[in-house]
Design a protein around this motif. Structure first.
Motif, PDB file in Angstrom:
ATOM      1  N   ASP A 193       0.774  -1.391   0.193  1.00  0.00           N
ATOM      2  CA  ASP A 193      -0.061   0.062  -0.046  1.00  0.00           C
ATOM      3  C   ASP A 193       0.751   1.191  -0.068  1.00  0.00           C
ATOM      4  O   ASP A 193       0.314   2.329  -0.527  1.00  0.00           O
ATOM      5  CB  ASP A 193      -0.771  -0.024   1.257  1.00  0.00           C
ATOM      6  CG  ASP A 193      -1.708  -1.424   1.353  1.00  0.00           C
ATOM      7  OD1 ASP A 193      -2.664  -1.310   0.453  1.00  0.00           O
ATOM      8  OD2 ASP A 193      -1.474  -2.027   2.318  1.00  0.00           O
ATOM      9  N   ARG A 233       7.122   0.818  -8.379  1.00  0.00           N
ATOM     10  CA  ARG A 233       5.632   0.958  -8.959  1.00  0.00           C
ATOM     11  C   ARG A 233       4.929  -0.496  -9.102  1.00  0.00           C
ATOM     12  O   ARG A 233       3.870  -0.962  -8.655  1.00  0.00           O
ATOM     13  CB  ARG A 233       5.287   1.568 -10.166  1.00  0.00           C
ATOM     14  CG  ARG A 233       3.862   1.497 -11.004  1.00  0.00           C
ATOM     15  CD  ARG A 233       2.934   1.946 -10.079  1.00  0.00           C
ATOM     16  NE  ARG A 233       1.674   1.589 -10.531  1.00  0.00           N
ATOM     17  CZ  ARG A 233       1.163   0.540 -10.212  1.00  0.00           C
ATOM     18  NH1 ARG A 233       1.537  -0.497  -9.337  1.00  0.00           N
ATOM     19  NH2 ARG A 233      -0.189   0.409 -10.698  1.00  0.00           N
ATOM     20  N   ARG A 264       0.153  -1.680  -5.020  1.00  0.00           N
ATOM     21  CA  ARG A 264      -1.262  -1.855  -5.718  1.00  0.00           C
ATOM     22  C   ARG A 264      -1.809  -0.506  -6.098  1.00  0.00           C
ATOM     23  O   ARG A 264      -1.207   0.637  -5.873  1.00  0.00           O
ATOM     24  CB  ARG A 264      -2.067  -1.956  -4.376  1.00  0.00           C
ATOM     25  CG  ARG A 264      -1.893  -3.393  -3.638  1.00  0.00           C
ATOM     26  CD  ARG A 264      -2.932  -3.454  -2.527  1.00  0.00           C
ATOM     27  NE  ARG A 264      -2.972  -4.809  -1.826  1.00  0.00           N
ATOM     28  CZ  ARG A 264      -2.225  -5.066  -0.885  1.00  0.00           C
ATOM     29  NH1 ARG A 264      -1.658  -3.961  -0.139  1.00  0.00           N
ATOM     30  NH2 ARG A 264      -1.952  -6.236  -0.307  1.00  0.00           N
ATOM     31  N   PRO A 265      -2.695  -0.587  -7.264  1.00  0.00           N
ATOM     32  CA  PRO A 265      -3.130   0.672  -7.742  1.00  0.00           C
ATOM     33  C   PRO A 265      -3.594   1.575  -6.454  1.00  0.00           C
ATOM     34  O   PRO A 265      -4.277   0.975  -5.680  1.00  0.00           O
ATOM     35  CB  PRO A 265      -4.434   0.217  -8.568  1.00  0.00           C
ATOM     36  CG  PRO A 265      -3.989  -1.264  -8.996  1.00  0.00           C
ATOM     37  CD  PRO A 265      -3.274  -1.928  -7.627  1.00  0.00           C
ATOM     38  N   GLY A 266      -3.356   2.715  -6.612  1.00  0.00           N
ATOM     39  CA  GLY A 266      -3.632   3.617  -5.631  1.00  0.00           C
ATOM     40  C   GLY A 266      -2.728   3.801  -4.391  1.00  0.00           C
ATOM     41  O   GLY A 266      -2.617   4.578  -3.658  1.00  0.00           O
ATOM     42  N   GLY A 267      -1.654   2.924  -4.565  1.00  0.00           N
ATOM     43  CA  GLY A 267      -0.665   2.644  -3.496  1.00  0.00           C
ATOM     44  C   GLY A 267       0.244   4.045  -3.703  1.00  0.00           C
ATOM     45  O   GLY A 267       0.313   4.799  -4.588  1.00  0.00           O
ATOM     46  N   ARG A 268       0.837   4.505  -2.533  1.00  0.00           N
ATOM     47  CA  ARG A 268       1.750   5.669  -2.446  1.00  0.00           C
ATOM     48  C   ARG A 268       3.216   5.525  -2.300  1.00  0.00           C
ATOM     49  O   ARG A 268       3.597   4.495  -1.592  1.00  0.00           O
ATOM     50  CB  ARG A 268       0.965   6.571  -1.454  1.00  0.00           C
ATOM     51  CG  ARG A 268       1.545   7.853  -1.386  1.00  0.00           C
ATOM     52  CD  ARG A 268       0.815   8.748  -0.257  1.00  0.00           C
ATOM     53  NE  ARG A 268      -0.562   8.757  -0.290  1.00  0.00           N
ATOM     54  CZ  ARG A 268      -1.451   9.746  -0.786  1.00  0.00           C
ATOM     55  NH1 ARG A 268      -0.510  10.733  -1.367  1.00  0.00           N
ATOM     56  NH2 ARG A 268      -2.620   9.746  -0.990  1.00  0.00           N
ATOM     57  N   THR A 324      -0.193  10.556 -10.332  1.00  0.00           N
ATOM     58  CA  THR A 324       0.036  11.843  -9.686  1.00  0.00           C
ATOM     59  C   THR A 324       1.431  12.067  -9.066  1.00  0.00           C
ATOM     60  O   THR A 324       1.990  10.999  -8.295  1.00  0.00           O
ATOM     61  CB  THR A 324      -0.965  12.239  -8.764  1.00  0.00           C
ATOM     62  OG1 THR A 324      -0.943  11.412  -7.472  1.00  0.00           O
ATOM     63  CG2 THR A 324      -2.333  12.121  -9.253  1.00  0.00           C
ATOM     64  N   VAL A 357       1.225   8.824  -6.482  1.00  0.00           N
ATOM     65  CA  VAL A 357       0.280   7.805  -6.324  1.00  0.00           C
ATOM     66  C   VAL A 357       0.293   7.186  -7.555  1.00  0.00           C
ATOM     67  O   VAL A 357       0.094   7.393  -8.681  1.00  0.00           O
ATOM     68  CB  VAL A 357      -1.190   8.513  -6.317  1.00  0.00           C
ATOM     69  CG1 VAL A 357      -2.243   7.303  -5.827  1.00  0.00           C
ATOM     70  CG2 VAL A 357      -1.093   9.268  -4.755  1.00  0.00           C
ATOM     71  N   ALA A 410      -1.086   4.552 -10.432  1.00  0.00           N
ATOM     72  CA  ALA A 410      -2.262   4.717 -11.197  1.00  0.00           C
ATOM     73  C   ALA A 410      -3.043   2.995 -11.155  1.00  0.00           C
ATOM     74  O   ALA A 410      -2.301   2.185 -10.775  1.00  0.00           O
ATOM     75  CB  ALA A 410      -2.000   4.865 -12.716  1.00  0.00           C
TER      76      ALA A 410
END
Length: 239
Positions: free
Chosen positions: A101, A126, A130-134, A202, A237, A239
């Motif tokens: 995460d 990356r 996970r998608p949305g992971g930071r 982002t 963040v 994608a």
């Protein structure tokens, strides 16, 4: 850089500011409790232990140096049941360890010796999110040498050599004894380009935050540092 200073006592001022910047950013995001977390270029494990002690569900520290990993395991023996350490090179085929995460990276990306390695490092991070992971990364600010004097804050740049994909900086940590090191002076735009290429949707930047003043490092001291800090926080963040 980070690997050489993270056992110095007392820690250099710039590293204290970096740690405060990272910890306040984590707090602002709601902490790490229950998250799966990855610490890249973990060195001797100071950030890895911060994540684990914050209640992360899983914490993995990664470094390319077996000796640093050994010392990280020794330093975090009390957290051995929640922390895993892995020897791997982010620029050279790092294995899949996630998904996670959250990933942290303190002075990892400036170690990329060329643009190919820089992009490989971001792709490795990356691929483990996970998608949305930071991703929260501390990266050096470019262009300060020779205009900013960082020696009072624990680091001196002694030479800047143009060439390659980014200038080479020769510097030393003002520890006892001083420790020489080299890194590349990438622009923030280079980091942002590599993040976008790797699949981060982002990319945002946050200035260094400094800890409360104390008897040895008063507000005047920190105010001077904030005019030309060593590093900035990069917040990405996936994608």
């Amino acid at each position: 850089m980070r690997q050489q200073y993270d056992t110095s006592t007392p820690p250099p001022a710039f590293s204290v500011a970096d740690a405060f910047t990272l910890s306040t950013a984590l707090d602002a995001l709601g902490g790490v409790r229950g998250l799966d977390t990855l610490d890249m270029a973990c060195g001797h494990g100071s950030t890895t232990r911060l994540l684990a002690s914050g209640g992360a569900r899983r914490t993995v520290g990664v470094d390319s140096c077996p000796e640093r990993i050994r010392r990280a395991r020794e330093s975090g023996a009390d957290l051995a049941h929640t922390v895993e350490y892995v020897v791997a090179d982010a620029a050279a085929g790092m294995p899949a360890l996630g998904p996670f995460d959250l990933a942290t990276a303190v002075y990892l990306f400036n170690q990329a010796h060329d643009r190919i390695a820089l992009h490989a490092m971001f792709r490795a991070v990356r691929a483990n999110l996970r998608p949305g992971g930071r991703l929260l990364a501390i990266v050096p600010n470019p262009g300060a040498f020779p205009y900013a004097d960082w020696e009072p804050y624990g680091i001196s740049v002694v030479e800047r050599s143009p060439g390659g994909d980014a200038p080479l900086l020769r510097a030393r940590l003002e520890t006892d004894p001083p420790v020489p090191f080299e890194c590349r002076e990438w622009a923030h735009a280079d980091f942002a380009e590599a993040a976008a290429d790797a699949g981060f949707a982002t990319v945002a930047w946050q200035p260094t935050r400094t800890p409360p003043a104390c008897a040895t490092r008063d507000e005047t001291y920190w105010a001077r540092y904030r005019t030309a800090p060593v590093g900035s926080l990069m917040n990405c963040v996936a994608a």
